[in-house]
Scaffold this motif. Structure first.
Motif, short mmCIF file in Angstrom:
data_model
loop_
_atom_site.label_atom_id
_atom_site.label_comp_id
_atom_site.label_asym_id
_atom_site.label_seq_id
_atom_site.Cartn_x
_atom_site.Cartn_y
_atom_site.Cartn_z
N ALA A 179 -12.40 -7.68 10.77
CA ALA A 179 -12.93 -6.99 9.56
C ALA A 179 -11.77 -5.97 9.47
O ALA A 179 -11.54 -5.15 8.32
CB ALA A 179 -13.87 -6.16 9.88
N GLN A 218 -17.86 8.15 5.74
CA GLN A 218 -17.67 6.95 4.93
C GLN A 218 -16.95 5.77 5.94
O GLN A 218 -17.24 4.49 5.88
CB GLN A 218 -16.63 6.76 3.85
N MET A 277 -19.78 4.33 8.03
CA MET A 277 -20.59 3.33 7.31
C MET A 277 -19.90 1.99 7.37
O MET A 277 -20.64 0.93 7.43
CB MET A 277 -20.92 3.95 5.79
N LEU A 278 -18.73 2.18 7.24
CA LEU A 278 -17.96 0.71 7.30
C LEU A 278 -17.95 0.28 8.64
O LEU A 278 -18.06 -0.98 8.84
CB LEU A 278 -16.40 1.02 6.95
N TYR A 279 -17.87 1.19 9.53
CA TYR A 279 -17.86 0.41 11.26
C TYR A 279 -19.27 -0.03 11.28
O TYR A 279 -19.20 -1.25 11.85
CB TYR A 279 -17.55 1.59 12.17
N ALA A 280 -20.21 0.60 10.86
CA ALA A 280 -21.72 -0.12 11.18
C ALA A 280 -21.86 -1.37 10.52
O ALA A 280 -22.90 -2.01 11.16
CB ALA A 280 -22.58 0.99 10.35
N LYS A 281 -21.02 -1.91 9.71
CA LYS A 281 -21.28 -3.24 9.21
C LYS A 281 -20.89 -4.24 10.08
O LYS A 281 -21.35 -5.38 10.13
CB LYS A 281 -20.57 -3.44 7.91
N SER A 282 -20.05 -3.71 11.05
CA SER A 282 -19.62 -4.98 12.12
C SER A 282 -19.91 -4.46 13.72
O SER A 282 -20.05 -5.26 14.36
CB SER A 282 -17.99 -4.95 12.14
N PRO A 319 -22.70 -2.50 15.51
CA PRO A 319 -24.08 -1.46 15.24
C PRO A 319 -24.29 -0.46 16.21
O PRO A 319 -25.02 0.73 15.66
CB PRO A 319 -25.37 -2.53 15.78
N TYR A 337 -24.58 6.16 15.45
CA TYR A 337 -25.12 4.92 14.76
C TYR A 337 -25.68 4.17 15.90
O TYR A 337 -25.39 4.01 17.03
CB TYR A 337 -24.24 4.13 13.89
N GLY A 384 -27.17 -0.20 13.85
CA GLY A 384 -26.70 -0.12 12.63
C GLY A 384 -27.15 1.05 11.46
O GLY A 384 -26.90 1.09 10.62
N ARG A 442 -27.70 5.28 10.77
CA ARG A 442 -27.14 6.31 11.26
C ARG A 442 -28.26 7.37 11.75
O ARG A 442 -29.33 7.67 11.18
CB ARG A 442 -26.94 7.48 10.05
#
Length: 291
Positions: free
Chosen positions: A141, A159, A162-167, A169, A184, A187, A189
């Motif tokens: 990513a 922000q 949130m982007l880290y959480a997509k890859s 968890p 987090y 996935g 918060r």
């Protein structure tokens, strides 16, 4: 003369008669005495027989008493032997129970140790797998810290998280410039709170990069050039000794405190925040430090 003769004859006859009566009386008396002697003899025999029977009965009673005493003594000996045997058996049973308990405890300890070792191995394997997956995900990513910092102007930590959480968890994101720690899990918060990182002016900056929790402990006293510091929740993420922990000696967190009054590299957190992260984190979970 004739009268004299008659008188003499009469006297003789009278004397004879008297003598005959005496003899008759003596015979009867003798018979009576003989009968009495016989009766006395039989009575004596009966008395002797009674005495013999009494002696025999006494002998029998004595023998019965002796037999009863012997039986009582035998019963006492048997009771004593049974009591000794019961005590010996109880002692042997107690020893056997203690030995079995010791064996069971040893087996339980060995089982617990094996289970703990297995759990640690599984956790290590899981951490390695997670590290490889996260590294691959981050690489795929292109989630590098500088690149994420560039895409936002304000509130970058949230922000970026949130982007880290997509890859990734599970992670704690520590943003040095914003002095924020964001947690987090799965996935989602869990929390975000102010923190204090390493003292910038003294050169004790918290190491930027991708780390993972390598050690956890409760109620630990930390040692360093600063002396000693007691913390309730300790989560180390670098080999040099940096970690997440509560800092009960601080009243304020965030802002520019870290520049002149920061830590020696650790991430200081409010106690409840540190508690929540500690209780919901695990060895191998990632700590992302960005600036």
């Amino acid at each position: 003369m004739k009268k004299l003769l008659i008188g003499l004859v009469a006297g003789i006859l009278l004397v004879g008669a008297i003598k005959t009566d005496v003899k008759a009386v003596d015979y009867e008396t003798a018979l009576k005495l003989q009968q009495e002697a016989t009766d006395n003899y039989y009575a004596m025999l009966q008395a002797q027989a009674g005495a013999a029977n009494a002696v025999s009965q006494h002998v029998q009673d004595t023998q019965a008493a002796l037999k009863s005493q012997q039986e009582a003594a035998a019963a006492q000996q048997k009771a004593l032997a049974d009591a000794v045997a019961a005590q010996q058996k109880a002692a042997m049973d107690a020893v056997a129970a203690q030995q079995q308990a010791a064996i069971d405890a040893m087996n339980a300890q060995q089982k617990a140790a094996m289970e703990a070792a297995t759990a640690q191995q599984q956790a290590a394997l899981k951490a390695q797998q997670s590290a490889m997956e996260v590294a691959n995900a981050i690489q795929a990513a292109s989630l590098t810290t500088p690149q994420l910092d560039i895409i936002c102007d304000t509130n970058c930590a949230e922000q970026n998280a949130m982007l880290y959480a997509k890859s990734v968890p599970d992670f704690v994101l520590v943003d040095i410039s914003e002095q924020r720690a964001i947690f987090y899990r799965n996935g989602i918060r869990v929390l975000g709170d102010n923190c204090v990182t390493g003292n910038k002016r003294a050169g004790h900056d918290t190491t930027v990069g991708l780390h993972k929790i390598i050690f956890k402990d409760l109620n630990r006293t930390l040692h360093g050039s600063y002396g000693e510091a007691f913390v309730k929740y300790w989560m180390r993420f670098t080999n040099s000794g940096q970690g997440l922990h509560d800092a009960g000696w601080r009243r304020d967190f965030g802002k520019g405190i870290y520049i002149t009054n920061g830590s020696h590299g650790c991430v200081n957190l409010p106690r409840e925040t540190a508690k929540t992260i500690y209780e919901n984190s695990y060895l191998g979970m990632f700590v992302i430090v960005e600036n």
